[in-house]
Design an enzyme around this catalytic site. Sequence first.
Site, PDB file in Angstrom:
ATOM      1  N   LYS A  75      13.651  20.762  15.752  1.00 42.56           N
ATOM      2  CA  LYS A  75      12.606  20.314  14.838  1.00 42.56           C
ATOM      3  C   LYS A  75      12.172  21.507  14.001  1.00 42.56           C
ATOM      4  O   LYS A  75      12.070  22.631  14.520  1.00 42.56           O
ATOM      5  CB  LYS A  75      11.423  19.753  15.652  1.00 42.56           C
ATOM      6  CG  LYS A  75      10.315  19.154  14.795  1.00 42.56           C
ATOM      7  CD  LYS A  75       9.211  18.514  15.654  1.00 42.56           C
ATOM      8  CE  LYS A  75       8.116  17.893  14.804  1.00 42.56           C
ATOM      9  NZ  LYS A  75       7.060  17.254  15.627  1.00 42.56           N
ATOM     10  N   SER A 150       5.643  12.413  14.501  1.00 50.46           N
ATOM     11  CA  SER A 150       6.109  13.317  13.459  1.00 50.46           C
ATOM     12  C   SER A 150       7.536  13.818  13.665  1.00 50.46           C
ATOM     13  O   SER A 150       8.166  14.292  12.731  1.00 50.46           O
ATOM     14  CB  SER A 150       5.181  14.530  13.377  1.00 50.46           C
ATOM     15  OG  SER A 150       5.313  15.323  14.557  1.00 50.46           O
ATOM     16  N   SER A 174       4.071  12.290  18.988  1.00 45.50           N
ATOM     17  CA  SER A 174       5.149  12.652  18.053  1.00 45.50           C
ATOM     18  C   SER A 174       6.542  12.778  18.648  1.00 45.50           C
ATOM     19  O   SER A 174       7.513  12.910  17.915  1.00 45.50           O
ATOM     20  CB  SER A 174       4.794  13.961  17.345  1.00 45.50           C
ATOM     21  OG  SER A 174       3.834  13.716  16.354  1.00 45.50           O
TER      22      SER A 174
END
Lengths: 482, 474
Positions: A75, A150, A174
Amino acid sequence: MTYTLKQAAELLAAGKTSAEELATDYLGKIAAANATLNAFITVDGDKTLAMAKAADAARAAGNAGLLTGVPIAHKDIFCAEGWKTTCGSKMLEHFVSPYDAHVVEQCTAAGLVTLGRTNMDEFAMGSSNENSAFGAVKNPWDLNAVPGGSSGGSAAAVAARLAPAATATDTGGSIRQPAGFCGVTGIKPTYGTVSRYGMVAYASSLDQGGPIAQTAEDCALLLNVMAGHDSRDSTSLEMAREDYTRDLAKPLTGLRIGLPKEYFGTGLSADVAQAIEAALTEYKKLGAEVIEISLPRTELAIPAYYVIAPAEASSNLSRFDGVRYGHRAAEYSDLNEMYEKSRAEGFGWETKRRILTGTYVLSHGYYDAYYLKAQKVRRLLTEDFLKGFTQCDIIAAPVAPSVAWNLGEKSNDPVANYLADIYTLGVNLAGLPALSHPVGFGAQGRPVGLQLIGNYFGEARLLNAAHQFQQATDWHSRAPAL
Amino acid sequence: MTWEVVIGLEVHTQLSTQSKIFSAASTAFGAEPNTQTAVVDIALPGALPVMNKVAVEKAIQFGLAIGAKVNRKSVFARKNYFYPDLPKGYQISQFELPVVEGGAITIRVGDEEKRINLTRAHLEEDAGKSVHEDFHGMSGIDLNRAGTPLLEIVSEPEMRSAAEAVAYAKALHSIVTWIGICDGNMQEGSFRCDVNVSVRRPGEPLGTRREIKNLNSFKFMEQAIKYEVNWQIEQIEDGHKIQQATILFDPDSGETRMMRSKEDAHDYRYFPDPDLPPLVISEDWIARVRSELPELPEAMQARFAQQYGLSDYDARTLTASKALAGYFEATVAAGADAKLASNWITGEVAATLNREEQDITACPVAAEALAGLIRRVMDNTINNKTGKDVLKKMWESGDAADTIIERDGLKQENDAGAVEAIIDGVLAANQAMVDEYKSGKEKAFNALVGQCMKASKGKANPAQVNEILKRKLG
């Protein structure tokens, strides 16, 4: 060919493929699909192949670990030396990190090869991935649907088999919510399990790193790498390394699964409820017992979270001032204008909204009414969970009230977005571990996830349950047609 | 009508640690800009603070030294504001629960002693520096200082004059340097004072205060407070109200000027720092620090008076600094009589250092060497006056007292016969003085002693001269 993390590791160990071959294969897949999915912000084939070659050399020299040469995606919130680390923000569009996050360090030390940097809501603020400065990610199951957020890029990349697994973070859901929306497995461990050093902070007391993968077993393998005490993070728990795969094979006989009645009331859509019910039936078949419990203050999680998280964020994001790195406005007449323009240009709307909210709730005269009150609610929510765990071993719950919604559907309605976080926020406020694994499909053929919440340090138990479920079902091995 | 002045101080002391309060970067002063910066100090994304235990230990030392309460649990809070030399956009400080609470310090103005109570002392990080000189139309930022550990020490508003405020600041400076938690270097900013000043009619509630920021010398502090007090009184007497404000003192003009008014004051939005768990200090830790604490000035002063039979005044003078006290004790340890050592150190040695604007740490005559000199006075090898000349030579040459006495033939003449011969000569040559003395003029006696000393080239023992002279004239 697509592989799980474990399969890739086995092929490498057996000499049936090389890290370079795997990396090349996955880079090709990313090149083919990313224009459609936008799951990656940065791909750097040269860097990836250099890492792969180093992994092959290590293996040839007899220095291979369990996962040496296996490719994963990171990420774009984890600082990685020499890589752009944008955090989904224009503010950090050109920021190349001079240092590695603890998670990245650990992955590199384990011989994992970085395929690229996955897309995300700006500064991890969002649950649809539409808040990325680099464009929304599309759900591989339905290109009209959001992938969740997210960590939408990580979940979409794993779902589309563009990476065997990916790192992610979870502040209010997330990891779990995008894993649910994309039909993959993800776990947020107990707060303090994964070091936050080098992980760009959104809400420090809630942020926690974890893996997203196809299977619970892969999650356990990657969590083994990501977790561990780090003296550079003062909130990192001082505990011995544990093997999260240790309980995978245990039978579920006698496992008490608690169903919080507040999670199954109005607001939960029928398709999701149905898929969850079927999953619970499967768990019963595996020997588990399902009992009703109560988490009476569940709905207070939304206001408490949306006070605490923005409060911390408003302070955490102050460092993005255009002075030392990051976006700086081209023209300004004085210091204040430099700040104002740089931040106005560098931050997106959701980020600005949370900075403003956070600044407000911390302001003189409002602090007690908002921030302190929210902290009290946080303690009450934690008490509810702990009381629940006196009656059951793990808690089962939906991840989200519905399957993935359409791109653009809620993008102008922040409150609707916030309300959809109802089932995930409490876990972060309490600091508990929780995972999400796929349990079928709902409306428009979009995936449904089941959330399993554990008591503190209960990761191995959660992974055990999900693994046993995945041994008996095949929802986790379904892949979208692209 | 009289006015009462009310003063409270906030002093930022830089704690002398090797590394910064939340990072491993060095705290050394004067390095090339931005070379002593870890990821935390530049506030890179993802950087996290880790508490420096040495800084905590120094805070505990301070708390114990002033008899304060060392909180078993204290909390770090973020003080949020934007400034280019504040890299995170917030300063990590302590707000609601500081590490040290209470305590008191004794000050002395003239013959008056007064206890000043402290409110609190809390740990925090220093900011960086903005550099304006070298850049045309731009400002540079040097973050070497960012993250340097500070202990902010806050007093109660109990001082009633500039002199008391300065005495307090000096006493505090003495304590922090004595226990070694701060180097006390005011030019380098290791000890910075903010002074809150207000005036009121005696018995009335506190007046509105103005805060004079960043005073880095005791002299400026005194000037600034005096100017500010007069200014406030004039304002009120002219019918104006004092507005709360932060002000700066300009040493060139000798005046204070406004930096920002209350309206411009920041809302710092303090909240507990989620990156740092509460600071927990165990009883064991406190006990260990207590056992390692050096003897403190007041205790040492009492001991000096008792153990060495010194006056309170001398004991206090000798314990003005740890270095001076150490010098005294080393002199005594090397064989000097304590009372003589005290006289020499507070007298001739102090006067010479004063003339040269040096302190005891720069004294070229080591304690052992001074003891060597005092021993020669004690055993009547030389007299006191010759001793002063010898000290001067020791100061300049670095030679030992014995070497100088031998080389320059300064040995006192203690042989009674030789002294008698000198005295007889002087009496014969000064019949007029002898007559004067005999007619009742006591002064003439002293003149005769002087003549004898002169005739002996200063080497005669004055006590012996006195005695023999008295006998001969009697």
